[in-house]
Scaffold this motif. Structure first.
Motif, PDB file in Angstrom:
ATOM      1  N   ALA A  80       0.997  -1.195   0.002  1.00 53.47           N
ATOM      2  CA  ALA A  80       0.109  -0.133   0.022  1.00 53.47           C
ATOM      3  C   ALA A  80       1.007   1.237   0.031  1.00 53.47           C
ATOM      4  N   LEU A  81       0.515   2.222  -0.730  1.00 58.52           N
ATOM      5  CA  LEU A  81       1.146   3.425  -0.697  1.00 58.52           C
ATOM      6  C   LEU A  81       0.798   4.721   0.411  1.00 58.52           C
ATOM      7  N   VAL A  82       1.851   5.015   1.039  1.00 61.27           N
ATOM      8  CA  VAL A  82       1.514   5.872   2.227  1.00 61.27           C
ATOM      9  C   VAL A  82       2.472   7.093   2.256  1.00 61.27           C
ATOM     10  N   ALA A  83       1.940   8.292   2.682  1.00 58.54           N
ATOM     11  CA  ALA A  83       2.559   9.525   2.312  1.00 58.54           C
ATOM     12  C   ALA A  83       3.661   9.618   3.271  1.00 58.54           C
ATOM     13  N   VAL A  84       4.894  10.032   2.948  1.00 59.35           N
ATOM     14  CA  VAL A  84       5.926  10.250   3.852  1.00 59.35           C
ATOM     15  C   VAL A  84       5.643  10.789   5.308  1.00 59.35           C
ATOM     16  N   ASP A  85       4.880  11.768   5.360  1.00 56.64           N
ATOM     17  CA  ASP A  85       4.648  12.152   6.818  1.00 56.64           C
ATOM     18  C   ASP A  85       3.824  11.308   7.519  1.00 56.64           C
ATOM     19  N   GLU A  86       2.769  10.788   6.851  1.00 56.13           N
ATOM     20  CA  GLU A  86       2.244   9.850   7.704  1.00 56.13           C
ATOM     21  C   GLU A  86       2.916   8.431   8.076  1.00 56.13           C
ATOM     22  N   LEU A  87       3.609   8.052   7.058  1.00 53.65           N
ATOM     23  CA  LEU A  87       4.515   6.843   7.351  1.00 53.65           C
ATOM     24  C   LEU A  87       5.367   7.046   8.689  1.00 53.65           C
ATOM     25  N   LEU A  88       6.013   8.305   8.673  1.00 54.74           N
ATOM     26  CA  LEU A  88       6.933   8.862   9.851  1.00 54.74           C
ATOM     27  C   LEU A  88       6.225   8.711  11.142  1.00 54.74           C
ATOM     28  N   ARG A  89       4.926   8.690  11.253  1.00 53.50           N
ATOM     29  CA  ARG A  89       4.246   8.500  12.576  1.00 53.50           C
ATOM     30  C   ARG A  89       4.609   7.366  13.218  1.00 53.50           C
ATOM     31  N   GLY A  90       5.141   6.482  12.444  1.00 48.77           N
ATOM     32  CA  GLY A  90       5.537   5.206  12.979  1.00 48.77           C
ATOM     33  C   GLY A  90       6.690   5.165  13.895  1.00 48.77           C
ATOM     34  N   VAL A  91       7.406   6.463  13.600  1.00 52.54           N
ATOM     35  CA  VAL A  91       8.799   6.584  14.491  1.00 52.54           C
ATOM     36  C   VAL A  91       8.311   6.965  15.989  1.00 52.54           C
ATOM     37  N   GLU A  92       7.164   7.487  16.310  1.00 50.31           N
ATOM     38  CA  GLU A  92       6.672   7.996  17.420  1.00 50.31           C
ATOM     39  C   GLU A  92       5.781   6.912  18.040  1.00 50.31           C
ATOM     40  N   GLY A  93       6.018   5.784  17.386  1.00 52.26           N
ATOM     41  CA  GLY A  93       5.380   4.458  18.050  1.00 52.26           C
ATOM     42  C   GLY A  93       3.802   4.287  17.519  1.00 52.26           C
ATOM     43  N   HIS A  94       3.439   5.012  16.586  1.00 55.18           N
ATOM     44  CA  HIS A  94       2.227   4.644  15.859  1.00 55.18           C
ATOM     45  C   HIS A  94       2.077   3.466  14.924  1.00 55.18           C
ATOM     46  N   ARG A  95       1.642   2.349  15.401  1.00 55.68           N
ATOM     47  CA  ARG A  95       1.484   1.263  14.363  1.00 55.68           C
ATOM     48  C   ARG A  95       0.526   1.385  13.237  1.00 55.68           C
ATOM     49  N   ASP A  96      -0.426   1.993  13.404  1.00 50.93           N
ATOM     50  CA  ASP A  96      -1.511   2.107  12.386  1.00 50.93           C
ATOM     51  C   ASP A  96      -1.366   3.500  11.601  1.00 50.93           C
ATOM     52  N   VAL A  97      -1.557   3.412  10.299  1.00 55.87           N
ATOM     53  CA  VAL A  97      -1.284   4.498   9.556  1.00 55.87           C
ATOM     54  C   VAL A  97      -2.175   4.654   8.319  1.00 55.87           C
ATOM     55  N   ALA A  98      -2.717   5.673   7.771  1.00 52.30           N
ATOM     56  CA  ALA A  98      -3.436   5.891   6.613  1.00 52.30           C
ATOM     57  C   ALA A  98      -2.766   5.667   5.353  1.00 52.30           C
ATOM     58  N   PRO A  99      -3.198   4.732   4.597  1.00 52.82           N
ATOM     59  CA  PRO A  99      -2.857   4.702   3.059  1.00 52.82           C
ATOM     60  C   PRO A  99      -3.340   5.818   2.307  1.00 52.82           C
ATOM     61  N   LEU A 100      -2.827   5.960   1.250  1.00 54.49           N
ATOM     62  CA  LEU A 100      -3.355   6.991   0.254  1.00 54.49           C
ATOM     63  C   LEU A 100      -4.807   6.618  -0.145  1.00 54.49           C
ATOM     64  N   THR A 101      -5.188   5.489  -0.311  1.00 53.03           N
ATOM     65  CA  THR A 101      -6.189   4.799  -0.861  1.00 53.03           C
ATOM     66  C   THR A 101      -6.511   3.797   0.092  1.00 53.03           C
ATOM     67  N   ILE A 173      -3.868   0.751   7.993  1.00 48.80           N
ATOM     68  CA  ILE A 173      -2.992  -0.350   7.738  1.00 48.80           C
ATOM     69  C   ILE A 173      -2.124  -0.293   8.911  1.00 48.80           C
ATOM     70  N   ARG A 174      -1.709  -1.449   9.591  1.00 50.99           N
ATOM     71  CA  ARG A 174      -0.766  -1.712  10.691  1.00 50.99           C
ATOM     72  C   ARG A 174       0.564  -2.096  10.124  1.00 50.99           C
ATOM     73  N   LEU A 175       1.734  -1.206  10.536  1.00 52.33           N
ATOM     74  CA  LEU A 175       3.106  -1.296  10.129  1.00 52.33           C
ATOM     75  C   LEU A 175       3.589  -2.723  10.932  1.00 52.33           C
ATOM     76  N   ARG A 176       4.652  -3.051  10.132  1.00 53.66           N
ATOM     77  CA  ARG A 176       5.409  -4.175  10.932  1.00 53.66           C
ATOM     78  C   ARG A 176       6.194  -3.721  12.215  1.00 53.66           C
ATOM     79  N   SER A 177       6.328  -4.602  13.262  1.00 57.88           N
ATOM     80  CA  SER A 177       6.840  -3.849  14.315  1.00 57.88           C
ATOM     81  C   SER A 177       8.373  -3.481  14.208  1.00 57.88           C
ATOM     82  N   ALA A 178       8.951  -4.272  13.357  1.00 51.96           N
ATOM     83  CA  ALA A 178      10.463  -3.810  12.816  1.00 51.96           C
ATOM     84  C   ALA A 178      10.511  -2.570  12.279  1.00 51.96           C
ATOM     85  N   LEU A 179       9.492  -1.789  11.930  1.00 47.84           N
ATOM     86  CA  LEU A 179       9.745  -0.588  11.383  1.00 47.84           C
ATOM     87  C   LEU A 179       9.375   0.470  12.434  1.00 47.84           C
ATOM     88  N   VAL A 180       8.553   0.029  13.617  1.00 44.18           N
ATOM     89  CA  VAL A 180       8.163   0.901  14.346  1.00 44.18           C
ATOM     90  C   VAL A 180       9.041   1.544  15.558  1.00 44.18           C
TER      91      VAL A 180
END
Length: 202
Positions: A80-101, A173-180
């Motif tokens: 799934a495609l995810v915007a960079v700013d949304e994806l980087l929410r994972g750095v702060e521990g957010h495992r659930d992010v919104a894909p573009l579609t 969608i949920r990010l893999r734990s290794a990313l977060v």
């Protein structure tokens, strides 16, 4: 697989090696190297080796063409495609992010394993969601079987077997734990992605 895969990989690397973001891979925890590059050289390499996928893919963006080419494998079931700013929410521990579609898919028997559709099908279903009469044809994995999906009713029909399955639509969608987290791979590449995103603009 095999020789063909190695040949394609060689072409992809030849296209991408001079366009790496930051001009070099990013070391992650002294054990892995993460390569970040724009979608254009990778898409161009695949276009060169295998032509376009789908009737409208020639006019699609490079990142969309890469998503269209994805094939399910033993390691990854969907992308799934995810915007960079949304994806980087994972750095702060957010495992659930919104894909573009939103990601669409169907469940196995009795609400079993979720099975996402490909990116092109998800986009078509999202586009048709507001039409109560819409029916979207979806190809099976073997390309010899087709299903009918009614997006407004969240139903998939197998006309040959005369059976139906429940359809889902995930806005997150949920990010893999290794990313977060700051110790995850997103934490490692965050500054590189932020600098690149700022440079290319919206």
């Amino acid at each position: 697989h095999g020789a063909e895969a190695r040949q394609v990989a060689s072409v992809m690397w030849h296209r991408a090696e001079l366009e790496l973001v930051g001009r070099q891979p990013v070391a992650h925890r002294c054990r892995h190297l993460i390569y970040i590059c724009p979608a254009e050289p990778l898409a161009a390499a695949l276009d060169e080796k295998g032509g376009y996928v789908g009737e409208q893919s020639s006019s699609a963006s490079a990142i969309d063409r890469l998503a269209l080419r994805f094939k399910e494998n033993g390691e990854v079931s969907s992308v799934a495609l995810v915007a960079v700013d949304e994806l980087l929410r994972g750095v702060e521990g957010h495992r659930d992010v919104a894909p573009l579609t939103p990601v669409w898919g169907w469940y196995g028997k009795r609400w079993g394993t979720p099975r996402p559709y490909d990116a092109c099908t998800s986009a078509a279903l999202e586009h048709s969601l507001g039409d109560p009469a819409a029916e979207v044809v979806v190809s099976g994995k073997d390309s010899n079987s087709n299903y009918i999906v009614e997006p407004s009713r969240f139903r998939q029909w197998d006309l040959e077997k005369r059976s139906q399955r429940n359809v889902f639509r995930w806005e997150q969608i949920r990010l893999r734990s290794a990313l977060v987290g700051r110790q995850g791979s997103l934490g490692t590449v965050a500054s590189t992605l932020q600098e690149w995103s700022s440079a290319v603009g919206p």
